[in-house]
Design a protein around this motif. Structure first.
Motif, short mmCIF file in Angstrom:
data_model
loop_
_atom_site.label_atom_id
_atom_site.label_comp_id
_atom_site.label_asym_id
_atom_site.label_seq_id
_atom_site.Cartn_x
_atom_site.Cartn_y
_atom_site.Cartn_z
N GLY A 115 -18.75 60.24 5.20
CA GLY A 115 -19.19 61.36 6.03
C GLY A 115 -19.85 62.44 5.19
O GLY A 115 -20.94 62.93 5.51
N ALA A 116 -19.20 62.81 4.09
CA ALA A 116 -19.76 63.83 3.20
C ALA A 116 -21.04 63.32 2.55
O ALA A 116 -21.99 64.08 2.33
CB ALA A 116 -18.73 64.22 2.15
N TYR A 117 -21.07 62.03 2.23
CA TYR A 117 -22.28 61.43 1.63
C TYR A 117 -23.47 61.55 2.57
O TYR A 117 -24.56 61.98 2.18
CB TYR A 117 -22.01 59.97 1.27
CG TYR A 117 -23.18 59.25 0.66
CD1 TYR A 117 -23.51 59.43 -0.67
CD2 TYR A 117 -23.95 58.37 1.43
CE1 TYR A 117 -24.59 58.76 -1.24
CE2 TYR A 117 -25.02 57.70 0.87
CZ TYR A 117 -25.34 57.90 -0.47
OH TYR A 117 -26.40 57.24 -1.03
N VAL A 118 -23.26 61.19 3.83
CA VAL A 118 -24.34 61.24 4.83
C VAL A 118 -24.82 62.67 5.04
O VAL A 118 -26.00 62.92 5.26
CB VAL A 118 -23.87 60.60 6.16
CG1 VAL A 118 -24.81 60.91 7.29
CG2 VAL A 118 -23.72 59.10 6.00
N LEU A 119 -23.90 63.62 4.94
CA LEU A 119 -24.27 65.03 5.12
C LEU A 119 -24.84 65.67 3.86
O LEU A 119 -25.26 66.81 3.87
CB LEU A 119 -23.04 65.83 5.58
CG LEU A 119 -22.51 65.48 6.97
CD1 LEU A 119 -21.21 66.21 7.23
CD2 LEU A 119 -23.54 65.79 8.04
N GLY A 120 -24.81 64.93 2.74
CA GLY A 120 -25.31 65.48 1.48
C GLY A 120 -24.38 66.51 0.88
O GLY A 120 -24.81 67.42 0.18
N ALA A 121 -23.08 66.36 1.16
CA ALA A 121 -22.11 67.38 0.75
C ALA A 121 -21.26 66.99 -0.46
O ALA A 121 -20.33 67.69 -0.80
CB ALA A 121 -21.20 67.71 1.93
N LEU A 122 -21.58 65.88 -1.10
CA LEU A 122 -20.80 65.46 -2.27
C LEU A 122 -21.36 66.10 -3.54
O LEU A 122 -22.55 66.42 -3.63
CB LEU A 122 -20.85 63.94 -2.43
CG LEU A 122 -20.13 63.11 -1.38
CD1 LEU A 122 -20.35 61.62 -1.66
CD2 LEU A 122 -18.65 63.43 -1.33
N ALA A 123 -20.49 66.23 -4.52
CA ALA A 123 -20.93 66.64 -5.85
C ALA A 123 -21.85 65.55 -6.39
O ALA A 123 -21.73 64.38 -6.01
CB ALA A 123 -19.72 66.81 -6.76
N PRO A 124 -22.78 65.90 -7.26
CA PRO A 124 -23.75 64.91 -7.74
C PRO A 124 -23.13 63.64 -8.32
O PRO A 124 -23.62 62.54 -8.04
CB PRO A 124 -24.53 65.68 -8.82
CG PRO A 124 -24.42 67.11 -8.41
CD PRO A 124 -23.04 67.24 -7.79
N GLU A 125 -22.04 63.75 -9.08
CA GLU A 125 -21.43 62.55 -9.66
C GLU A 125 -20.78 61.67 -8.60
O GLU A 125 -20.84 60.44 -8.66
CB GLU A 125 -20.43 62.90 -10.77
CG GLU A 125 -19.26 63.74 -10.34
CD GLU A 125 -19.52 65.25 -10.32
OE1 GLU A 125 -18.59 65.99 -9.95
OE2 GLU A 125 -20.64 65.70 -10.64
N LEU A 167 -24.53 53.39 7.36
CA LEU A 167 -25.67 53.39 8.29
C LEU A 167 -25.24 53.82 9.70
O LEU A 167 -25.98 54.55 10.38
CB LEU A 167 -26.32 52.01 8.33
CG LEU A 167 -27.04 51.59 7.05
CD1 LEU A 167 -27.47 50.13 7.13
CD2 LEU A 167 -28.22 52.50 6.78
N ASP A 168 -24.04 53.40 10.11
CA ASP A 168 -23.52 53.83 11.42
C ASP A 168 -23.34 55.34 11.46
O ASP A 168 -23.69 56.00 12.45
CB ASP A 168 -22.20 53.14 11.73
CG ASP A 168 -22.37 51.65 12.04
OD1 ASP A 168 -23.52 51.22 12.31
OD2 ASP A 168 -21.35 50.94 12.01
N LEU A 169 -22.79 55.90 10.38
CA LEU A 169 -22.61 57.35 10.33
C LEU A 169 -23.95 58.08 10.31
O LEU A 169 -24.10 59.13 10.94
CB LEU A 169 -21.78 57.75 9.10
CG LEU A 169 -20.30 57.45 9.18
CD1 LEU A 169 -19.65 57.72 7.83
CD2 LEU A 169 -19.63 58.27 10.26
#
Length: 94
Positions: free
Chosen positions: A16-26, A46-48
């Motif tokens: 979820g955070a990955y799809v929203l671009g909310a993860l730290a770069p690493e 892909l579903d998310l």
């Protein structure tokens, strides 16, 4: 990359955070590497992403219209408030 408490190397908890671009770069890079070789996680991602795109298309007016269609005018659950000011029937409200 954070490993879920289950010990599984999969990244479901981060998608979820990955799809929203909310993860730290690493973490983002770690999820991307995992997705490159894991079909189940890639499918879930892909579903998310599809769900995010659909939600982005919904306007506030759409939400309010949907609530009114479900709950009736003024969100009263389809119940009219009696003229004496008592709550909806069966709620025990004064």
């Amino acid at each position: 990359m954070t490993v879920p408490p289950s010990g599984s190397p999969h990244v479901e908890l981060l998608l979820g955070a990955y799809v929203l671009g909310a993860l730290a770069p690493e973490e983002d890079a770690g999820v991307a590497r995992h997705l490159a070789c894991c079909d189940p996680c890639r499918t879930a991602c892909l579903d998310l992403a599809d769900a995010r795109a659909l939600l982005a298309a919904v306007t506030v007016e759409d939400l309010l219209d949907g609530i009114e269609r479900i709950d009736g005018p003024a969100g009263l659950g389809g119940h009219d408030v009696p003229e004496d000011g008592a709550g909806p029937p069966g709620t025990g409200a004064p």
